[in-house]
Design a protein around this motif. Structure first.
Motif, mmCIF file in Angstrom:
data_model
loop_
_atom_site.group_PDB
_atom_site.id
_atom_site.type_symbol
_atom_site.label_atom_id
_atom_site.label_comp_id
_atom_site.label_asym_id
_atom_site.label_seq_id
_atom_site.Cartn_x
_atom_site.Cartn_y
_atom_site.Cartn_z
ATOM 1 N N GLY A 39 32.843 76.247 51.876
ATOM 2 C CA GLY A 39 34.094 75.499 51.815
ATOM 3 C C GLY A 39 35.079 76.052 52.819
ATOM 4 O O GLY A 39 34.764 76.200 53.997
ATOM 5 N N SER A 40 36.268 76.426 52.353
ATOM 6 C CA SER A 40 37.297 76.969 53.248
ATOM 7 C C SER A 40 37.167 78.484 53.434
ATOM 8 O O SER A 40 37.915 79.090 54.192
ATOM 9 N N ILE A 41 36.219 79.101 52.739
ATOM 10 C CA ILE A 41 36.024 80.558 52.827
ATOM 11 C C ILE A 41 35.033 80.887 53.935
ATOM 12 O O ILE A 41 33.952 80.328 54.016
ATOM 13 N N ASN A 42 35.434 81.816 54.796
ATOM 14 C CA ASN A 42 34.591 82.342 55.860
ATOM 15 C C ASN A 42 34.468 83.839 55.591
ATOM 16 O O ASN A 42 35.408 84.593 55.813
ATOM 17 N N CYS A 43 33.307 84.273 55.112
ATOM 18 C CA CYS A 43 33.125 85.621 54.592
ATOM 19 C C CYS A 43 32.241 86.463 55.517
ATOM 20 O O CYS A 43 31.154 86.033 55.901
ATOM 21 N N PHE A 44 32.683 87.676 55.835
ATOM 22 C CA PHE A 44 31.917 88.592 56.677
ATOM 23 C C PHE A 44 30.697 89.126 55.928
ATOM 24 O O PHE A 44 30.793 89.526 54.768
ATOM 25 N N VAL A 45 29.546 89.135 56.603
ATOM 26 C CA VAL A 45 28.313 89.701 56.055
ATOM 27 C C VAL A 45 27.910 90.851 56.980
ATOM 28 O O VAL A 45 27.636 90.636 58.162
ATOM 29 N N SER A 46 27.873 92.053 56.445
ATOM 30 C CA SER A 46 27.619 93.246 57.259
ATOM 31 C C SER A 46 26.192 93.266 57.813
ATOM 32 O O SER A 46 25.286 92.651 57.250
ATOM 33 N N PRO A 47 25.992 94.007 58.901
ATOM 34 C CA PRO A 47 24.640 94.149 59.459
ATOM 35 C C PRO A 47 23.634 94.695 58.443
ATOM 36 O O PRO A 47 22.473 94.302 58.452
ATOM 37 N N ASN A 48 24.067 95.594 57.564
ATOM 38 C CA ASN A 48 23.170 96.149 56.545
ATOM 39 C C ASN A 48 22.642 95.068 55.612
ATOM 40 O O ASN A 48 21.459 95.052 55.273
ATOM 41 N N ILE A 49 23.511 94.171 55.176
ATOM 42 C CA ILE A 49 23.098 93.090 54.277
ATOM 43 C C ILE A 49 22.229 92.084 55.015
ATOM 44 O O ILE A 49 21.232 91.603 54.481
ATOM 45 N N VAL A 50 22.581 91.769 56.266
ATOM 46 C CA VAL A 50 21.772 90.846 57.072
ATOM 47 C C VAL A 50 20.346 91.385 57.195
ATOM 48 O O VAL A 50 19.372 90.652 56.999
ATOM 49 N N LYS A 51 20.223 92.670 57.484
ATOM 50 C CA LYS A 51 18.903 93.281 57.650
ATOM 51 C C LYS A 51 18.162 93.374 56.318
ATOM 52 O O LYS A 51 16.969 93.039 56.243
ATOM 53 N N LYS A 52 18.844 93.815 55.267
ATOM 54 C CA LYS A 52 18.210 94.008 53.964
ATOM 55 C C LYS A 52 17.601 92.713 53.427
ATOM 56 O O LYS A 52 16.506 92.718 52.876
ATOM 57 N N TYR A 53 18.302 91.605 53.588
ATOM 58 C CA TYR A 53 17.843 90.322 53.052
ATOM 59 C C TYR A 53 17.223 89.421 54.124
ATOM 60 O O TYR A 53 16.920 88.273 53.841
ATOM 61 N N ASP A 54 17.067 89.948 55.337
ATOM 62 C CA ASP A 54 16.472 89.209 56.449
ATOM 63 C C ASP A 54 17.128 87.830 56.602
ATOM 64 O O ASP A 54 16.452 86.799 56.643
ATOM 65 N N LEU A 55 18.456 87.828 56.697
ATOM 66 C CA LEU A 55 19.215 86.582 56.777
ATOM 67 C C LEU A 55 19.130 85.972 58.172
ATOM 68 O O LEU A 55 19.240 86.676 59.173
ATOM 69 N N LYS A 56 18.944 84.684 58.205
ATOM 70 C CA LYS A 56 18.855 83.920 59.455
ATOM 71 C C LYS A 56 19.924 82.839 59.461
ATOM 72 O O LYS A 56 20.408 82.416 58.408
ATOM 73 N N ASN A 57 20.274 82.367 60.645
ATOM 74 C CA ASN A 57 21.245 81.290 60.786
ATOM 75 C C ASN A 57 20.773 80.071 59.987
ATOM 76 O O ASN A 57 19.623 79.655 60.086
ATOM 77 N N GLY A 58 21.670 79.525 59.158
ATOM 78 C CA GLY A 58 21.359 78.335 58.372
ATOM 79 C C GLY A 58 20.834 78.616 56.979
ATOM 80 O O GLY A 58 20.719 77.692 56.168
ATOM 81 N N ASP A 59 20.483 79.877 56.656
ATOM 82 C CA ASP A 59 20.003 80.198 55.307
ATOM 83 C C ASP A 59 21.062 79.825 54.272
ATOM 84 O O ASP A 59 22.250 80.079 54.466
ATOM 85 N N LYS A 60 20.626 79.244 53.165
ATOM 86 C CA LYS A 60 21.524 78.926 52.055
ATOM 87 C C LYS A 60 21.404 80.059 51.044
ATOM 88 O O LYS A 60 20.294 80.387 50.608
ATOM 89 N N ILE A 61 22.550 80.673 50.691
ATOM 90 C CA ILE A 61 22.542 81.816 49.782
ATOM 91 C C ILE A 61 23.658 81.705 48.755
ATOM 92 O O ILE A 61 24.609 80.940 48.920
ATOM 93 N N LYS A 62 23.520 82.498 47.699
ATOM 94 C CA LYS A 62 24.592 82.741 46.734
ATOM 95 C C LYS A 62 25.025 84.180 46.958
ATOM 96 O O LYS A 62 24.193 85.042 47.245
ATOM 97 N N SER A 63 26.317 84.436 46.813
ATOM 98 C CA SER A 63 26.804 85.773 47.117
ATOM 99 C C SER A 63 28.005 86.147 46.259
ATOM 100 O O SER A 63 28.811 85.295 45.894
ATOM 101 N N LEU A 64 28.095 87.433 45.964
ATOM 102 C CA LEU A 64 29.280 87.992 45.355
ATOM 103 C C LEU A 64 30.153 88.468 46.510
ATOM 104 O O LEU A 64 29.684 89.228 47.372
ATOM 105 N N ILE A 65 31.400 87.994 46.573
ATOM 106 C CA ILE A 65 32.299 88.391 47.655
ATOM 107 C C ILE A 65 33.567 89.008 47.080
ATOM 108 O O ILE A 65 33.965 88.695 45.952
ATOM 109 N N VAL A 66 34.171 89.914 47.843
ATOM 110 C CA VAL A 66 35.419 90.562 47.428
ATOM 111 C C VAL A 66 36.446 90.438 48.542
ATOM 112 O O VAL A 66 36.100 90.355 49.723
#
Length: 85
Positions: A39-66
Motif C-alpha cells: 500500500g502506502s508503506i515502503n519498508c526497508f529490508v536489510s541485506p541479512n533478511i534478503v539473504k536469509k530468505y533468498d528474496l527476489k524482486n517481485g516475491d510476495k511476502i508477509k512481514s512483521l515491520i517496526v
C-alpha cells in the motif's frame, strides 16, 4: 546479540509502531538490500533478511515491520524484522 529462546507473540492491532503487512519485494540486482511495498508503506529490508530468505524482486511476502529511527538519514522509517514467504 544471541537469542536464547523465543515464543509466539500476538500483537494488538492498534499499535502505531509495529504492524504485520503483506506486499511485494522491490529489489534491484545490483543491491544487497530491498524494499517491501505494501500500500502506502515502503519498508526497508536489510541485506541479512534478503539473504536469509533468498528474496527476489517481485516475491510476495508477509512481514512483521517496526517503525525505527535512522540516525544516518535523521528520519523515521518502517523496517522489516521478520518474513514469511
Amino acid at each position: 546479540m544471541k537469542v536464547l529462546s523465543s515464543t509466539a507473540v500476538y500483537l494488538p492491532s492498534d499499535l502505531d509502531y509495529v504492524k504485520c503487512v503483506e506486499g511485494n519485494i522491490d529489489k534491484r540486482d545490483d543491491k544487497d538490500f530491498a524494499f517491501l511495498k505494501s500500500g502506502s508503506i515502503n519498508c526497508f529490508v536489510s541485506p541479512n533478511i534478503v539473504k536469509k530468505y533468498d528474496l527476489k524482486n517481485g516475491d510476495k511476502i508477509k512481514s512483521l515491520i517496526v517503525y525505527d529511527y535512522n540516525k544516518k538519514k535523521d528520519a523515521w522509517n518502517w523496517v522489516c524484522v521478520n518474513v514469511k514467504k
